[in-house]
Structures are given as structure tokens and as C-alpha cells.
Write an enzyme that holds these catalytic residues in place. Structure first.
Site, PDB file in Angstrom:
ATOM      1  N   GLY A 124      29.700  -7.096 -25.014  1.00  0.00           N
ATOM      2  CA  GLY A 124      29.543  -7.941 -26.201  1.00  0.00           C
ATOM      3  C   GLY A 124      28.773  -9.226 -25.992  1.00  0.00           C
ATOM      4  CB  ILE A 147      29.729   1.105 -24.783  1.00  0.00           C
ATOM      5  CG1 ILE A 147      29.927   2.629 -24.833  1.00  0.00           C
ATOM      6  CG2 ILE A 147      29.361   0.601 -23.399  1.00  0.00           C
ATOM      7  CD1 ILE A 147      28.667   3.436 -24.534  1.00  0.00           C
ATOM      8  CE1 TYR A 182      26.720   0.891 -27.290  1.00  0.00           C
ATOM      9  CE2 TYR A 182      26.143   1.200 -29.598  1.00  0.00           C
ATOM     10  CZ  TYR A 182      26.175   1.666 -28.295  1.00  0.00           C
ATOM     11  OH  TYR A 182      25.668   2.908 -27.998  1.00  0.00           O
ATOM     12  CB  CYS A 183      25.530  -4.896 -24.934  1.00  0.00           C
ATOM     13  SG  CYS A 183      26.681  -6.281 -24.863  1.00  0.00           S
ATOM     14  CB  SER A 184      28.238  -3.535 -21.021  1.00  0.00           C
ATOM     15  OG  SER A 184      27.128  -2.815 -20.555  1.00  0.00           O
TER      16      SER A 184
END
Length: 163
Positions: free
Chosen positions: A99, A124, A95-97
Site C-alpha cells: 500500500g 496484494i 494496489y501494490c504489495s
């Protein structure tokens, strides 16, 4: 020169306003080479998978998912994963901010032979938008989320936004 700058600004504002949904945004930036996993599915299986956070260290320190392993993005090296001898059939959620960066790193994992790699849909931000817990660098609950950029911050709905 002013006309050029105004034209560029107008172009980017039109592009940004054209993104009315997260689906549209992810379709624009991702090629969907990695299957998405929903926030609710990850929540149900979180204790049984590896979770990689590919955001930068300052983003991770402000908040991250429980037991997420920080692997970074700008300086990510696939060797940092392969040298740990993680079995190729391990279930890995990245995951990141929202996607986008996570798809890039997930593709590298897939190319290195990992076969069960998933991209957290909405990252997230979606996790927090669903009211799920995140932790700070002291592993304490927090409501702060690093927004990565002003452009992406609109996808985080209620929490304390940290630029």
C-alpha cells in the site's frame, strides 16, 4: 568505517523492528492523502471498479488480482491513463504489495482529476493473507506472491514467497 556500517545496520534493524503493525508501517510511509479501501470491501465490489496494479511487471506476472490492469510504478506515466479517456468519475482501486507505492500512483491520478481513487489497504499481501484468490500470468490460480523485498516479505503470512 566498520563502526559506521554497523551503526547504519543497527539503525535500520531498529526501524524495522519498530514496525509492529501494518498500520504503523503505512503511517510511517504514507501521508493518507488517498482513502484506503479494505480487502473485504474491494472483494464485494471488484466487478464494478477498475483495479490498477502498480507493481513492476515481474511482480504482476507472478501474481495479481483478477482483472487487474498493470500500470507499473518505476515507469508509470499518467498519460498512459488519461489517453485511454477513462472517465474522471470512474471508481479506481490501486494496489501494490502493501500500500505504499499505490499511494504515490493514486496521488498522480487524483492530481490528474480522477475523483474516486482508493488505495487497497495492505495491498496484494493483505488480499492473500485473507485467503482470497490471485492469478498468475496464465490467468490461473496461484499461491505465489512476489514479496518485493525481504523487508516487506514479513507482511505476507502464509503463501509461497517469491523474491
Amino acid at each position: 568505517m566498520k563502526i559506521f556500517i554497523l551503526s547504519i545496520s543497527l539503525f535500520f534493524s531498529i526501524i524495522a523492528s519498530a514496525q509492529n503493525s501494518l498500520d504503523e508501517l503505512l503511517r510511517q510511509y504514507n501521508n493518507e492523502s488517498i482513502p484506503y479501501i479494505s480487502v473485504s470491501t474491494l472483494k464485494a465490489i471488484q466487478d464494478t471498479v477498475l483495479v490498477f496494479d502498480v507493481r513492476e511487471k515481474k511482480e504482476y506476472q507472478i501474481s495479481h488480482l483478477k482483472e487487474a490492469i498493470h500500470v507499473g510504478y518505476d515507469y508509470f506515466k499518467i498519460e498512459s491513463i488519461t489517453q485511454q479517456h477513462i472517465p474522471k468519475d470512474s471508481h479506481i482501486v490501486v494496489y501494490c504489495s502493501i500500500g505504499i507505492r499505490s499511494e504515490d500512483i493514486s496521488e498522480q491520478l487524483k492530481n490528474a482529476g480522477y475523483i474516486n481513487v482508493y488505495n487497497l489497504y495492505g495491498g496484494i499481501f493483505e488480499w492473500k493473507n485473507k485467503g482470497l484468490p490471485i492469478l498468475n500470468s496464465k490467468e490461473e490460480l496461484t499461491d505465489e506472491v512476489h514479496t518485493y523485498s525481504e523487508e516487506w516479505s514479513k507482511w505476507l503470512h502464509k503463501e509461497k514467497k517469491t523474491p
